[in-house]
Design a protein around this motif. Structure first.
Motif, PDB file in Angstrom:
ATOM      1  N   PRO A   1       6.515   9.423   0.375  1.00 41.43           N
ATOM      2  CA  PRO A   1       7.832   8.865   0.689  1.00 41.43           C
ATOM      3  C   PRO A   1       8.184   8.911   2.168  1.00 41.43           C
TER       4      PRO A   1
ATOM      5  N   ARG B   1       6.469   6.857  -3.414  1.00 36.69           N
ATOM      6  CA  ARG B   1       7.046   5.549  -3.227  1.00 36.69           C
ATOM      7  C   ARG B   1       6.028   4.509  -3.664  1.00 36.69           C
TER       8      ARG B   1
ATOM      9  N   ARG C   1      11.288   3.358  -4.794  1.00 32.26           N
ATOM     10  CA  ARG C   1      11.091   4.788  -4.962  1.00 32.26           C
ATOM     11  C   ARG C   1      10.774   5.036  -6.433  1.00 32.26           C
TER      12      ARG C   1
END
Lengths: 357, 291, 292
Positions: free
Chosen positions: A334, A315, A310
């Motif tokens: 993400p 991400r 992350r």
């Protein structure tokens, strides 16, 4: 009356012509040409040892050069002593005078003038307090540098440099010694000050985010040469050399081959169109944002996910493309389900290709 | 290359943080001149005066029995004072540098005390203790023990004036080095003494040598403190510096300067060794050297 | 005596308990030995001097100090030490600057030789200076011939000897501070338009002042107590060229212990006051400049 300087009023344009500075056999600066426009905020960006600080010191008159010229406006300043160049220099570690109060530090440049050109005591005091307001440190006149935080020292150093109304403001790694949060605040604040005072400003940095965010134009240096000068957009979107492409945007470098007008990475052909590089080995610079895992068409590269991390709003995944190549970093939303070991295919949104040497 | 080349590095440009060459030259001449006048010239005078009547007269000075006795006594005094202060220096540095306890900075100040006491006062305190009118004077006389006007007094006074030399070289260095290496040795099973001998001592050996050199030079050369307690008994309580005084006051200048040249030689050897240590092992000595 | 009590076994155990717990052994024995040795060699003898002096009372002390001969000797020592330390402050600064900033042939030799007054026995320095500045000496002859200046056997001779022994204190205190001066400070001053002279006067010298004062005080303290290098060149005439340490010896030879004790106590107080002044200077400069 003896003229204090022959340089005309601010903001001055600075012209650096064919500057070379030899250090023994090696060249610290190797034929630098650079035009800085009046009132411009220019960043000198490069890795350590690229010569960016040396160039800044040459413009200030702090370093001798082997050949070349420095012009302030139309005035040849090459042989002008540092005292007569009227530059405002902010040193990386501020170089504040520790035995003087903040007020005495800021007033220094005015106090050392010959009597005939020195402002009166009251004028100096007024100027100091104006500058302290400008750098948002009102009321700190009586403090000593030792009693200030790093960010406050930085501002005092800037106020001291501005006090002499310099033709050009030179800053060496202005935020280098500060922690991340203070850096971000000061960055915005420096931009504001620049817009208010309108000084021609050159600052040195190794931090590309800082250069791109803050400067009107960026000059990228490497090994004593200028690789590219341009607006942040030009530098970021259209790097003109392999060095700039490799330096800006945290790319991964992949070694590819150009054969028959096609770019090949291992077995995969990356582009249908003929690239602008000659046949032979070439370097492909892939930025995290260049990778598209969703594209329906185009040449697809097979990879395995080697890691998922992350990083702030996005991400970051590490993609192993083929043996012998470093893993490629990609950014994904993400929410997308992806795990280590997954097999994926991706295409490239941009192809930054340079012949390798 | 059509554009003009403006090479100007060779002349006209000087570093911003430097003086003009003319001022540099003047300052250099002033500095070297002052050192030459106040330090080199007196040093040269020692050897010139010693050799004024030729080498044979110089050498003859060392055949005098009183001179030889003075040399012997000086060596004896140094051989006691230096090891005594060495043991103290190691013990004090170990306790101060490796442990935390209240009153530490006071202790360090007290160790430095003898440096700020006049040599004559250093001698005087022992006269007040052990002299015939001193605190223990009567008792010592009754038991026929002689300290003042005898070798023990000279040794005591010498230990006093050379007291801080070794400790003050060791303490800052050992403080800087901390305790982690010793703790590592202990966790590996070494005994305390073995840890000291194999870990601590090698780490401070050059600073120790440095301190011993300075301590020895002062021990052999001390004059004021020793003059007060010695009584100037020829062949018995005369160290080399005291013998220099006696010969000088007897107008035996060649003899006085011959013995003095020996001491000056010792000083030069000390300075040479000190410079070599600083040059070669500067990092392994404690930070700044102030005396 | 309290000093003995400090080294007794009970206080030793307390000292062991006082030290913060540590894995390292040997605190008790090394601390105990160091404290005992310090007490025996330094603290007890010195406290005896103070005890003896307190027996004289303040009146007695002042009575001795104001005796004309004692007063003259104390003044001679004080003023000449001050003058010599002042001369050393000026030339020591120049020497420290030249040795740190410039390169020239023989620099290493000069640098090493600055320490000679530390290493050379004072008696040797004393007879060498006396020989140099005597009316027939290398220097004394010309000073007399050119300027009619007599140095040996006058207060001027004392001044020369005190200059010799004080020089390294200033040089060695100022040198490391010059070496640590940040060149950027000097460059910053230049970019703001200051001439080299202005930079030195307004930026460099103020930064060096604490070190110069410390060196001056160390040289002064050493000079006040100096004996060996002075007595050969001084002439030792009461009221003219007699220094305080010599007067202590004179009093001792006359078995006048009270007189010797009084002069010694005054000198001790003077050197402690100097030491205290040094500590104050350093604390002040640390507070103000953020370094020592």
């Amino acid at each position: 009356m003896r003229a204090r300087t022959g340089i005309e009023a601010a903001p001055a344009a600075i012209h650096v012509e064919a500057i070379t500075k030899a250090f023994g056999a090696t060249a610290a600066l190797d034929g630098i040409d650079l035009d800085i426009r009046g009132g411009e905020l220019l960043a000198l960006l490069g890795p350590s040892g690229s010569g960016k600080t040396t160039l800044l010191r040459v413009i200030a008159g702090l370093e001798p050069i082997t050949s070349g010229r420095v012009l302030f406006g139309d005035e040849d300043a090459t042989r002008l002593a540092v005292q007569r160049r009227h530059v405002g220099f902010v040193f990386q570690h501020y170089a504040l005078f520790r035995h003087m109060t903040v007020a005495d530090n800021i007033a220094y440049g005015l106090a050392v003038r010959p009597r005939s050109e020195r402002p009166s005591r009251t004028d100096i005091r007024r100027r100091v307090s104006e500058l302290l307001d400008l750098v948002r440190l009102p009321g700190l006149e009586k403090r000593y540098p030792g009693q200030l935080s790093g960010g406050q020292r930085q501002r005092v150093a800037l106020a001291r440099a501005l006090a002499v109304d310099p033709k050009v403001l030179l800053l060496d790694e202005p935020f280098g010694a500060l922690d991340a949060q203070v850096r971000r605040d000061l960055r915005r604040w420096l931009r504001e000050i620049h817009e208010r005072t309108g000084h021609t400003t050159i600052f040195v940095t190794h931090d590309q985010d800082e250069a791109l965010e803050l400067a009107d134009r960026v000059a990228v240096l490497s090994r004593g040469r200028i690789e590219q000068v341009g607006t942040p957009d030009e530098i970021y979107d259209r790097p003109s050399s392999a060095f700039v492409a490799g330096f800006v945007g945290q790319p991964t470098r992949l070694d590819v081959v150009v054969v028959d007008g096609k770019v090949r990475l291992g077995d995969v052909t990356l582009s249908a169109a003929a690239p602008a590089v000659p046949a032979g080995p070439a370097a492909l610079f892939v930025r995290p944002a260049d990778i598209d895992l969703e594209a329906a068409s185009g040449p697809r590269i097979a990879a395995t996910v080697a890691g998922v991390r992350r990083a702030g709003a996005v991400r970051r995944i590490e993609l192993r493309v083929a043996d012998g190549h470093p893993p490629v970093e990609a950014e994904i939303a993400p929410g997308r389900a992806i795990a280590r070991g997954d097999a994926v295919n991706f295409t490239l949104k941009a192809l930054r290709l340079f012949p390798s040497h | 290359m059509a554009e003009a080349r403006h090479a100007f590095q060779g002349h006209g440009w000087r570093p911003v943080a430097a003086e003009r060459p003319a001022i540099r030259r003047v300052l250099t001449v002033v500095a070297v001149g002052f050192v030459a006048l106040f330090i080199l010239l007196p040093l040269a005078a020692v050897f010139a005066e010693a050799l004024r009547k030729g080498v044979p007269a110089f050498l003859e000075a060392f055949t005098d029995e009183a001179t030889l006795a003075a040399v012997q006594l000086t060596l004896l005094v140094a051989a006691i004072a230096v090891p005594a202060n060495l043991v103290f220096g190691l013990a004090a540095a170990w306790a101060i540098a490796k442990f935390e306890f209240p009153g530490k900075s006071l202790l360090i100040t007290l160790i430095d005390l003898p440096f700020s006491v006049s040599p004559v006062v250093s001698g005087l305190v022992f006269v007040l203790l052990f002299g015939s009118h001193g605190l223990f004077g009567e008792w010592l006389q009754a038991n026929d023990v002689k300290i003042i006007f005898a070798v023990p007094g000279i040794v005591l006074a010498t230990i006093f004036v050379t007291f801080p030399f070794i400790a003050r070289e060791l303490i800052p260095l050992m403080q800087e080095q901390g305790t982690s290496e010793e703790e590592a040795a202990l966790t590996l099973g070494a005994s305390g003494l073995r840890t000291f001998l194999t870990v601590t001592l090698p780490n401070v050996k050059w600073a120790l040598l440095y301190g011993v050199l300075l301590c020895n030079a002062r021990a052999m050369g001390e004059f004021g403190a020793v003059a007060v307690v010695s009584g100037h008994i020829r062949g018995l309580t005369n160290t080399m510096p005291l013998h220099v005084e006696i010969l000088y006051n007897e107008y035996n200048f060649v003899g006085a300067f011959a013995v003095a040249s020996l001491l000056a030689g010792l000083a030069l050897v000390t300075l040479l060794a000190k410079s070599l240590l600083e040059w070669r092992y500067g990092d392994e000595l404690a930070g700044a050297h102030r005396h | 005596m309290t000093a003995f009590a400090l080294t007794g076994p009970a206080s030793l155990r307390r000292a062991i308990a006082i030290a913060k717990p540590s894995a390292l052994p040997g605190f008790g024995i090394t601390f105990g030995f160091a404290l005992a040795y310090l007490s025996l060699i330094v603290l007890i003898p010195l406290s005896l001097l103070v005890w003896r002096a307190s027996g004289l009372g303040l009146g007695g002390l002042l009575g001795i100090a104001t005796q004309p001969r004692v007063r003259a000797a104390l003044e001679t020592s004080f003023y000449l030490s001050f003058a010599a330390a002042a001369l050393n402050a000026v030339f020591g600064l120049v020497i420290a600057w030249v040795l740190t900033r410039y390169t020239f042939p023989g620099r290493a030799l000069i640098d090493a030789m600055v320490d000679l007054p530390f290493a050379l026995p004072t008696a040797v320095a004393g007879i060498a200076l006396a020989a140099l500045y005597a009316p027939n000496g290398w220097v004394g002859f010309w000073l007399d011939a050119w300027f009619g200046l007599k140095v040996a056997f006058t207060p001027l001779g004392i001044f020369v000897a005190l200059t010799f022994i004080g020089l390294p204190f200033v040089v060695r205190t100022v040198q490391p501070v010059i070496a640590e001066l940040d060149r950027e400070i000097e460059e910053a001053s230049a970019t703001l338009g200051a001439s080299r002279f202005q930079t030195i006067a307004r930026v460099i010298l103020p930064t060096l002042v604490p070190a110069i004062l410390t060196g001056f005080a160390l040289a002064f303290a050493r000079a006040v107590g100096e004996y060996g290098s002075v007595i050969f060149i001084a002439g030792n005439m009461p009221f003219v060229s007699e220094i305080a340490p010599l007067l202590i010896i004179v009093q001792l030879e006359e078995f006048n212990y009270a007189g010797a004790t009084a002069i010694a106590t005054i000198m001790l107080a003077l050197s402690f006051a100097t030491l205290f002044a040094i500590n104050l200077t350093q604390a002040w400069s640390r507070r103000r400049l953020g370094h020592g």
